[in-house]
Scaffold this active site. Structure first.
Site, short mmCIF file in Angstrom:
data_model
loop_
_atom_site.label_atom_id
_atom_site.label_comp_id
_atom_site.label_asym_id
_atom_site.label_seq_id
_atom_site.Cartn_x
_atom_site.Cartn_y
_atom_site.Cartn_z
N GLN A 15 53.69 122.99 18.17
CA GLN A 15 52.09 123.28 17.52
C GLN A 15 51.31 121.77 17.22
O GLN A 15 51.58 121.17 16.29
CB GLN A 15 52.36 123.59 15.93
CG GLN A 15 53.42 125.20 16.22
CD GLN A 15 53.85 125.13 14.38
OE1 GLN A 15 52.72 125.47 13.36
NE2 GLN A 15 54.48 126.16 14.01
N LYS B 49 51.16 131.48 34.72
CA LYS B 49 51.88 132.23 33.55
C LYS B 49 51.00 132.46 31.95
O LYS B 49 50.14 131.45 31.93
CB LYS B 49 53.44 131.88 32.44
CG LYS B 49 54.04 132.67 31.53
CD LYS B 49 54.97 131.22 31.03
CE LYS B 49 54.51 130.22 30.05
NZ LYS B 49 55.38 129.43 29.28
#
Length: 369
Positions: free
Chosen positions: A154, A249
């Site tokens: 994060q 991805k």
């Protein structure tokens, strides 16, 4: 009216004695006692000490460990040649942490080894309390050694109204009293900038590169499982002198990914997937399937931090992956240790050398090779 002279006049004999005493005191400031010289000579003539004997004797040097990965801390201490510091850590009935140092650290150069792995919040709180105890015990310098830095994923606002938790944890460590940090394979290198204290960022790649170089796998290609890991994979491929491939991805949700396609030639080749963190192993297994679908002969994988949460161990055990190589930044659960496909390499030597360099104020950059 003139001011009277109040200076006392000593008799000749007393004046002469005081002068001789002052001269003797002044000479003693510049003469080293013979005992100090003999002690230094005898120390040099002694037998070869442990690694700790090469460390600075001018300031005391101690290593402590939290509860997250004590075996790694003990291994680092054996490498460096110092005993692990004695502490007492307990919990109240409601879960609060009680921590006490059982030895003197006043004026010491202290290193605290504590990865913030599962349970993450508990280990972060342990580390903060340990730092506070060391600060209040007058440690000269506190270096937090965090082999796995939790909340590193994060590191930015990728969605509206989300926290940048990696910055918050950095602020908490600094506020608690840490003077510097030693971290291993951050998820994003820019997290170093979240700290307002010096940060030494190590890479586990020297340990991993050495292992795969010794395996001497034929027709090897290093594969990055996403665009964010290309720089890491490129460095790895350069060290092994092999080609590089990239998997495109797309992440659809937290811990949910969708593999799109493979960029690079993997037909008939042995592929080595390189990542920093393996969490639920969803990305890893999809990458393995994508590479095999493109004609790869075998697929190996390696990662610095084996988080291995949720169904990760079961997925790896049932996958077509040949071998997964990880380091001991995070202690593996018993079910993971029972899987033959998972091999653990130690980074204790890497951390030990870095701790020595920090204590001796020498360069850490040589460890990147």
């Amino acid at each position: 009216m003139s001011q009277k002279d109040t200076t006392a006049v000593l008799p000749p004999d007393l004046a002469r004695d005081e002068q001789m005493t002052a001269e003797a005191s002044q000479k003693s400031l510049f003469v080293q006692p013979a005992s100090a010289t003999s002690q230094a000579t005898s120390a040099k003539a002694g037998s070869a000490p442990k690694r700790a004997g090469r460390l600075s004797e001018a300031k005391r040097f101690k290593i402590f460990s939290g509860g997250a990965n004590k075996p790694l801390a003990e291994e680092v201490c054996r490498f460096v040649g110092v005993p692990l510091g004695e502490t007492r850590m307990q919990r109240f009935s409601d879960g609060e942490v009680y921590f006490q140092l059982l030895e003197n650290v006043r004026g010491a150069d202290v290193f605290v080894i504590q990865p913030t792995c599962f349970p993450v919040d508990q280990h972060v709180m342990e580390l903060l309390i340990m730092i506070d105890a060391l600060k209040r015990a007058s440690a000269s310098r506190i270096t937090v050694v965090i082999p796995y830095y939790g909340y590193a994923r994060q590191d930015r606002k990728d969605r509206p109204r989300v926290a940048i938790s990696s910055k918050l944890v950095a602020d908490l460590l600094t506020t608690a009293g840490a003077h510097r940090a030693l971290l291993v394979d951050l998820h994003a290198a820019q997290i170093q900038g979240f700290f307002n204290i010096p940060v030494d960022h190590l890479f586990a790649s020297p340990v991993l590169v050495g292992y795969f170089r010794d395996l001497n796998l034929p027709d090897l290609t290093v594969v990055s499982p996403d665009a964010g890991g290309v720089e890491r994979a490129r460095f790895f491929a350069k060290k092994l002198d092999v080609p590089l491939a990239i998997v495109d991805k797309r992440r659809t949700d937290i811990n949910v990914t969708e593999v799109m396609n493979v960029i690079g030639d993997v037909q008939g080749r042995t592929c080595l997937i390189l990542d920093d963190i393996i969490d639920t192993a969803g990305t890893l297994i999809k990458t393995v399937d994508a590479l095999l679908a493109q004609g790869a002969a075998k697929v190996y994988a390696c990662a610095s931090h084996p988080v291995l949460s949720g169904p990760a161990v079961e997925r790896i055990a049932n996958s077509r992956l040949t071998e997964l190589v990880v380091t001991n930044t995070i202690p593996l659960r018993d079910d993971a240790l029972a899987v033959e496909k998972i091999k653990v390499l130690s980074i204790a030597g890497l951390l030990g050398r870095a701790i020595e360099s920090i204590h001796m104020e020498t360069s850490v950059s040589t460890l990147f090779n």
